[in-house]
Design an enzyme around this catalytic site. Structure first.
Site: not given
Ligand code: PGA
Length: 253
Positions: A9-11, A96, A98, A168, A174, A214, A235-236
């Site tokens: 997930n590049w966001k 998600h 966010e 999640e 993150g 994470s 993500g990251g």
């Protein structure tokens, strides 16, 4: 047999050139790695989808990170599931944390988005998970059950069978705080049991449930070794080709 999925997930990261460059590196690193029921997915910002779908070939599938709940119309600035599908995407992240938090997306809205995604032959990666407060006050099972009940459990069994779930925990996204493999497995087993109650054992057994929060090359192997963890939403670490490729390769080690 349920699919094993590692989805990046590049966001809201990477301009066009950066996206193509990172994606090309990932494809080269994992080209010969996918085996059997294993799938690698990158969920990118809209501007990348068309190009990446062409570059990914059979090695990496492409997903969006959101879609609008309507088929088309006067919704300035929005993107429909049909548009996403039309450029070769196969997946879309829905719900998600966010989106739930910053865009006030409700369970009812997320159900609409899931329905429109399925209608357009996209596989929803439907996200659920508790906040730190909900973890600490012990209400996390109730929270997750409620997200399932008011979200995807309104689907028919045939439709639900096409959905991928992602657990999640919001406190792990993150933050560098990963749920321990035992904490994650506990919730994944709970989710699978709830699916069995709702749709029966066979549907539950065939549903892929990903862990997100994470996840990195160091902790992926232990997480993915748990009975009810079928991969990850990353993500990251999906913004670094080596890390993402190493997480994908975890399935083969
Ligand atoms: P993270 O994000 O891996 O950076 O914690 C996961 C996600 O938000 O999907």
């Amino acid at each position: 047999m349920r699919k094993k999925i590692v989805a990046g997930n590049w966001k809201m990261n990477l301009d066009y050139a950066e996206g193509v460059s990172l994606f090309s590196e990932i494809v080269n690193m994992i080209r010969d790695e996918q085996k059997g029921t294993q799938v690698a997915v990158i969920c990118a910002p809209y501007i990348h989808l068309n190009s990446l779908a062409k570059l990914g070939g059979t090695t990496v599938k492409i997903g969006a990170q959101n879609c609008h709940q309507n088929e088309s119309g006067a919704f300035t600035g929005e993107i429909s599931a049909k548009m996403i599908q039309s450029v070769g995407c196969e997946y879309v992240i829905i719900g998600h944390s966010e989106r739930r938090q910053y865009f006030a997306e409700s369970d009812a809205l997320l159900l609409e988005k899931t329905n429109i995604a399925l209608k357009n032959n996209l596989t929803p990666i439907f996200c659920i998970g508790e906040t730190l407060d909900e973890r600490n006050n012990g209400s996390y099972f109730d929270v997750i059950k409620s997200q399932l009940t008011h979200g995807v459990f309104a689907l028919s069994a045939a439709d639900f069978a096409k959905v991928v779930l992602a657990y999640e925990p919001v406190w792990a996204i993150g933050t560098g705080l990963t749920a321990s493999s035992a904490q994650a497995q506990e919730v994944h087993a709970f989710i699978r049991n709830e699916i069995a109650v709702q749709y029966g054992a066979e549907v539950a057994e065939n549903t892929s449930i990903l862990y997100g929060g994470s996840c990195n090359p160091k902790n992926a192997a232990e997480l993915f070794a748990q009975n009810d963890i079928d991969g990850g939403l990353i993500g990251g670490a999906s913004l670094k080709s080596r890390d993402f490729a190493d997480i994908v390769k975890t399935f083969n080690s």
